[in-house]
Design an enzyme around this catalytic site. Sequence first.
Site, PDB file in Angstrom:
ATOM      1  N   HIS A  20      -2.743   5.854 -15.985  1.00 27.12           N
ATOM      2  CA  HIS A  20      -3.765   6.536 -15.184  1.00 27.12           C
ATOM      3  C   HIS A  20      -3.595   8.050 -15.310  1.00 27.12           C
ATOM      4  O   HIS A  20      -2.835   8.662 -14.544  1.00 27.12           O
ATOM      5  CB  HIS A  20      -3.639   6.128 -13.712  1.00 27.12           C
ATOM      6  CG  HIS A  20      -3.798   4.651 -13.478  1.00 27.12           C
ATOM      7  ND1 HIS A  20      -2.790   3.747 -13.764  1.00 27.12           N
ATOM      8  CD2 HIS A  20      -4.840   3.930 -12.998  1.00 27.12           C
ATOM      9  CE1 HIS A  20      -3.210   2.534 -13.460  1.00 27.12           C
ATOM     10  NE2 HIS A  20      -4.445   2.609 -13.007  1.00 27.12           N
ATOM     11  N   HIS A  60      -0.562   4.922  -8.619  1.00 25.37           N
ATOM     12  CA  HIS A  60      -1.045   4.708  -9.982  1.00 25.37           C
ATOM     13  C   HIS A  60      -0.885   5.966 -10.822  1.00 25.37           C
ATOM     14  O   HIS A  60      -0.762   5.892 -12.045  1.00 25.37           O
ATOM     15  CB  HIS A  60      -2.528   4.273  -9.965  1.00 25.37           C
ATOM     16  CG  HIS A  60      -3.417   5.185  -9.196  1.00 25.37           C
ATOM     17  ND1 HIS A  60      -3.630   5.033  -7.840  1.00 25.37           N
ATOM     18  CD2 HIS A  60      -4.141   6.264  -9.571  1.00 25.37           C
ATOM     19  CE1 HIS A  60      -4.458   5.985  -7.423  1.00 25.37           C
ATOM     20  NE2 HIS A  60      -4.772   6.749  -8.455  1.00 25.37           N
ATOM     21  N   GLY A 109       2.023   2.030  -4.892  1.00 27.02           N
ATOM     22  CA  GLY A 109       1.042   1.441  -5.799  1.00 27.02           C
ATOM     23  C   GLY A 109      -0.017   0.688  -5.029  1.00 27.02           C
ATOM     24  O   GLY A 109      -1.212   0.938  -5.203  1.00 27.02           O
ATOM     25  N   PRO A 110       0.393  -0.241  -4.136  1.00 28.99           N
ATOM     26  CA  PRO A 110      -0.600  -0.825  -3.224  1.00 28.99           C
ATOM     27  C   PRO A 110      -1.125   0.291  -2.309  1.00 28.99           C
ATOM     28  O   PRO A 110      -0.369   0.842  -1.504  1.00 28.99           O
ATOM     29  CB  PRO A 110       0.207  -1.869  -2.433  1.00 28.99           C
ATOM     30  CG  PRO A 110       1.404  -2.154  -3.286  1.00 28.99           C
ATOM     31  CD  PRO A 110       1.720  -0.868  -3.983  1.00 28.99           C
ATOM     32  N   LEU A 111      -2.359   0.633  -2.455  1.00 32.25           N
ATOM     33  CA  LEU A 111      -2.872   1.841  -1.811  1.00 32.25           C
ATOM     34  C   LEU A 111      -2.745   1.780  -0.292  1.00 32.25           C
ATOM     35  O   LEU A 111      -2.953   0.737   0.335  1.00 32.25           O
ATOM     36  CB  LEU A 111      -4.322   2.083  -2.228  1.00 32.25           C
ATOM     37  CG  LEU A 111      -4.507   2.383  -3.717  1.00 32.25           C
ATOM     38  CD1 LEU A 111      -5.980   2.557  -4.056  1.00 32.25           C
ATOM     39  CD2 LEU A 111      -3.710   3.601  -4.135  1.00 32.25           C
ATOM     40  N   GLY A 148      -8.616   6.071  -2.122  1.00 33.71           N
ATOM     41  CA  GLY A 148      -8.300   4.655  -1.946  1.00 33.71           C
ATOM     42  C   GLY A 148      -7.299   4.428  -0.838  1.00 33.71           C
ATOM     43  O   GLY A 148      -7.434   3.486  -0.042  1.00 33.71           O
ATOM     44  N   ASN A 177     -11.126  14.034  -4.674  1.00 36.02           N
ATOM     45  CA  ASN A 177     -11.857  14.234  -5.933  1.00 36.02           C
ATOM     46  C   ASN A 177     -13.200  13.514  -5.974  1.00 36.02           C
ATOM     47  O   ASN A 177     -13.919  13.587  -6.973  1.00 36.02           O
ATOM     48  CB  ASN A 177     -10.995  13.819  -7.135  1.00 36.02           C
ATOM     49  CG  ASN A 177     -10.577  12.361  -7.084  1.00 36.02           C
ATOM     50  OD1 ASN A 177     -11.288  11.515  -6.549  1.00 36.02           O
ATOM     51  ND2 ASN A 177      -9.413  12.058  -7.648  1.00 36.02           N
ATOM     52  N   HIS A 251      -9.913   7.775 -14.762  1.00 35.25           N
ATOM     53  CA  HIS A 251      -8.965   7.211 -13.799  1.00 35.25           C
ATOM     54  C   HIS A 251      -7.861   6.386 -14.451  1.00 35.25           C
ATOM     55  O   HIS A 251      -6.679   6.694 -14.288  1.00 35.25           O
ATOM     56  CB  HIS A 251      -9.702   6.341 -12.773  1.00 35.25           C
ATOM     57  CG  HIS A 251      -8.776   5.515 -11.922  1.00 35.25           C
ATOM     58  ND1 HIS A 251      -8.078   6.046 -10.858  1.00 35.25           N
ATOM     59  CD2 HIS A 251      -8.425   4.203 -11.996  1.00 35.25           C
ATOM     60  CE1 HIS A 251      -7.343   5.098 -10.312  1.00 35.25           C
ATOM     61  NE2 HIS A 251      -7.537   3.969 -10.980  1.00 35.25           N
ATOM     62  N   GLU A 398       0.259  -4.231  13.467  1.00 37.90           N
ATOM     63  CA  GLU A 398       1.296  -4.999  12.770  1.00 37.90           C
ATOM     64  C   GLU A 398       1.576  -4.474  11.365  1.00 37.90           C
ATOM     65  O   GLU A 398       2.733  -4.348  10.954  1.00 37.90           O
ATOM     66  CB  GLU A 398       0.910  -6.486  12.699  1.00 37.90           C
ATOM     67  CG  GLU A 398       0.928  -7.221  14.023  1.00 37.90           C
ATOM     68  CD  GLU A 398      -0.396  -7.158  14.755  1.00 37.90           C
ATOM     69  OE1 GLU A 398      -0.529  -7.838  15.789  1.00 37.90           O
ATOM     70  OE2 GLU A 398      -1.295  -6.425  14.284  1.00 37.90           O
ATOM     71  N   PHE A 424       0.857 -13.646  12.840  1.00 36.94           N
ATOM     72  CA  PHE A 424       0.443 -12.310  12.420  1.00 36.94           C
ATOM     73  C   PHE A 424       1.380 -11.705  11.383  1.00 36.94           C
ATOM     74  O   PHE A 424       1.212 -10.531  11.013  1.00 36.94           O
ATOM     75  CB  PHE A 424       0.305 -11.404  13.643  1.00 36.94           C
ATOM     76  CG  PHE A 424      -0.629 -11.975  14.684  1.00 36.94           C
ATOM     77  CD1 PHE A 424      -1.812 -12.596  14.302  1.00 36.94           C
ATOM     78  CD2 PHE A 424      -0.308 -11.937  16.027  1.00 36.94           C
ATOM     79  CE1 PHE A 424      -2.670 -13.141  15.241  1.00 36.94           C
ATOM     80  CE2 PHE A 424      -1.154 -12.487  16.976  1.00 36.94           C
ATOM     81  CZ  PHE A 424      -2.340 -13.091  16.591  1.00 36.94           C
ATOM     82  N   HIS A 448       6.948 -17.270  18.546  1.00 38.23           N
ATOM     83  CA  HIS A 448       5.801 -18.166  18.691  1.00 38.23           C
ATOM     84  C   HIS A 448       5.539 -18.828  17.339  1.00 38.23           C
ATOM     85  O   HIS A 448       4.494 -18.644  16.717  1.00 38.23           O
ATOM     86  CB  HIS A 448       4.574 -17.396  19.193  1.00 38.23           C
ATOM     87  CG  HIS A 448       4.737 -16.859  20.588  1.00 38.23           C
ATOM     88  ND1 HIS A 448       5.764 -16.006  20.939  1.00 38.23           N
ATOM     89  CD2 HIS A 448       4.004 -17.051  21.721  1.00 38.23           C
ATOM     90  CE1 HIS A 448       5.666 -15.699  22.222  1.00 38.23           C
ATOM     91  NE2 HIS A 448       4.606 -16.323  22.730  1.00 38.23           N
ATOM     92  N   HIS A 460      -3.215 -19.095  16.852  1.00 41.25           N
ATOM     93  CA  HIS A 460      -1.886 -18.565  17.148  1.00 41.25           C
ATOM     94  C   HIS A 460      -0.771 -19.566  16.816  1.00 41.25           C
ATOM     95  O   HIS A 460       0.404 -19.278  17.079  1.00 41.25           O
ATOM     96  CB  HIS A 460      -1.799 -18.179  18.627  1.00 41.25           C
ATOM     97  CG  HIS A 460      -2.534 -16.916  18.962  1.00 41.25           C
ATOM     98  ND1 HIS A 460      -3.876 -16.736  18.686  1.00 41.25           N
ATOM     99  CD2 HIS A 460      -2.114 -15.754  19.531  1.00 41.25           C
ATOM    100  CE1 HIS A 460      -4.250 -15.540  19.089  1.00 41.25           C
ATOM    101  NE2 HIS A 460      -3.207 -14.919  19.598  1.00 41.25           N
TER     102      HIS A 460
END
Length: 647
Positions: A20, A60, A109-111, A148, A177, A251, A398, A424, A448, A460
Site C-alpha cells: 500500500h 496497511h 491492520g484491522p482498522l 477507515g 485524504n 491505495h 466491550e 458479548f 453468565h 444472553h
Amino acid sequence: MANALRFLAADAVEKAQSGHPGMPLGMADLATVLFTRHLKYDAPAPQWPDRDRFVLSNGHGSMLLYGLLHLTGYASASLDELKRFRQAHSRAAGHPEYGHMAGIETTSGPLGQGIATAVGMALAERMLNAEFGDDLVDHRVWVFCGDGCLMEGVSQEAISLAGHMRLSRLIVVFDDNGTTIDGSTRLATSDDQRKRFEASNWATIGIDGHDLEAIDKAFAAARISDRPILIAARTHIGFGAPTKQGKSVAHGAPLGAAELARMREKLNWPHAAFEIPQDLMMAWRGAGKRGSAEHSLWQKRHDAAERCAEFDRRVAGDAPAGMAAAVTRALADFANDPEEIPIRQGSQKAVGVLAKLMPELVGGSADLTNSVLTRPTEMPALDLASFKGRHIAYGVREHGMAAAMNGIALQGGFLPYGGTYLTFSDYCRPSIRLAALMGIKVVFLFSHDSIGVGEDGPTHQPIEQLASLRAMPGIKVYRPADKVEALECWYDAVSGEGPSVMVVARQKVPQLRIEVRADMPSRRGAYVISAMDRPRDLTLLATGSEVSLAMDVGKILGEKGLCVAVVSMPCWQQFERQANAYRDEVLGTAPRFAIEAASPFGWQRYVADQERIIAIDRFGFSGPGVVVYDELGLTPAKIAQRVADSL
C-alpha cells in the site's frame, strides 16, 4: 527527508509487487516532522520505558513505519529487511506485527484497533505516572489513523472513553485524504470528524498535512493540550505520483515502474531504488539519537528513585516475590472453608487474593461490575481526577474495553483484566484475536456462561462462544468448577505467558474441592477429581458448572454398580501441553462421555463418537435456569440414563 521516506516505501512496494504505497506517500511529511522534532524516543535504546509510543492504526501503510525505523537507526529495521517487505518470514510483514521489529508498539491492520489500543496505552501512562511520578513516567501516545479507522465502530467507543477520561497524553493524527478503496469518502460517509471528536470532549486542529510549518505548530500545540487532541491533516493519497496522486488506485497496489520513474523526476529524486544520499541518512540518524540526552537524564532519575526496583519489576512483567507461597496458602484456606456460591463469586475471591499480591493487576468491566463481580474489595476504583485506583469503568463499550486492555498491557507495568457476559465476547473478539497474535498477557473475564442464565433468554445464553474461543490459536480458555479451581486458574493465567479467557458461571454450585492439594491440578488443564479404587467402567469429562453435574451423574451410575471417574477439564490448552503419559492417565481407557452446557464442537478429540457428547446444539429459551437445563436434557437423571443406554 520526507522524500527519502516516500521512496523507501514506494520502492519496497514495487519490489514486493504487493502493498500500500498511497498512505506512506501522503503521510510522509507528517511522519518526518514528528520523528525529527516532537516524538520522544532513542532509537539505539528502543525499550526505554519513558519513550513516547507511536501507533500506526492505519497499518496497511506499514512501509511508512518500517522506513521510519530504518532511517532513524533501529537495528532490527535493516535495509535488507525492507527489501524483503511482505516476503515469507521478513520482519517487514504486510501489516506491522508486534515483536517483529523494535519500534512496533502494537500489531495493527484491522482498522480502528490501533486508535482503541492507544487509548489503553494513554490511560496506563497516566495510571503509572500516578504511582511512580513524573520523574519516571512522563510520555505521550501518538496515533496515525485514516478514514477507515474512524468509520469502524470501535473508534467511537475509544474516542468517547478517551474524551471522558481527559487523556491529554493522547494525540491522534488523522490522514484526511478523502479517499477510500472504492473511491471518494463521499460514497459512504459525510461525518465532520472534528465536530465528532469535539462532541466527545477532544480538542481539534485542522491543518494542511503537507505544510511542514503548520504540522510543526500543530504538534507543538498538541503537546500542551489539557485533553486528547485530534489533528485533522488534509493530505493527498499517493503524494508525488504523477497520475495516481489523489486517486484510490494509489491505495493498495504498486505504482508501477513507469509511474515510479516519473515520480522520481517530479520530486527531483535522481537516486536508485533503496538508495538514500549520505547527508539525508545522517540527518535521519541524528533524529534517531535526538532523545539520547533526555534518556540519560531519565536514567539518572531512575537510578536515584526510591522505588526503581519495583518500577523495573513491573515493567519487566516479573512476578512479585513470594507469590507462589501466598497463593498456596490461600488455596488451603479456600479448601478448608467450603461454600456453595456462584463461580463468578469464586472468581472474585480469587482476584482478591491476587490483587493483594500484585499491585500491577488492574481490572474493569463494561458496566457490569456487580454482575460479573469483577471488582474485589481489595481493588479500589479508578479516580479520574488523580488516576489512582485499579478498577476501570469502561462503560458499555466491550470492544473498546478489550482493545484498551491490550494497550494497557503493551504500555507495560500493568496486567489488565476486564469483564462482561460470555455472549458479548463476540463484541470483544477482534481485540482478543490481536492479543493472541501478539502473545501479550491480558485476561478477558466472561461470566453468565451458559443456559444457566435462564430468564434472560437466548440472546444472553451463550452456546457457540466457548468452542469459538477454544478454536483461536495462542490463547488459553479456562472454565473453573468452583472457587478453588478459580484461584488455580487465575494464578495460572497471571503467571503464564500470553492472553487468557476466564469463563465463570452465574449460578451457585457446590464446592467440590475440599481437600488441600499443593500441586494445583487445574494448572495441568485436566485432572481426575473423583474416582473409585477399582478399574473404571466409564469416565465423565466436564468443565465449569457441569463438573458438579457430572459428579451427581456419577453417583447415580455408581448406585447401578458402575465404577465412574469424573475428570474436570478447566483448560484444554494446558491439558494438551502435558506429557502423553499424564494425559493417558487422566483420560483412561474406559468409554468416555463429555458433559458441557454449550456447543458440542471440539469434544470429539476426547470421546469416541458424537453420541457420547452431552451438550447443546441449539439456542436456548427464556425461563428459569433449572427448567431450561431440564428441557435440554442436562439433569443428572437424564444424563445418567443416556450414558447407561449408550453403554
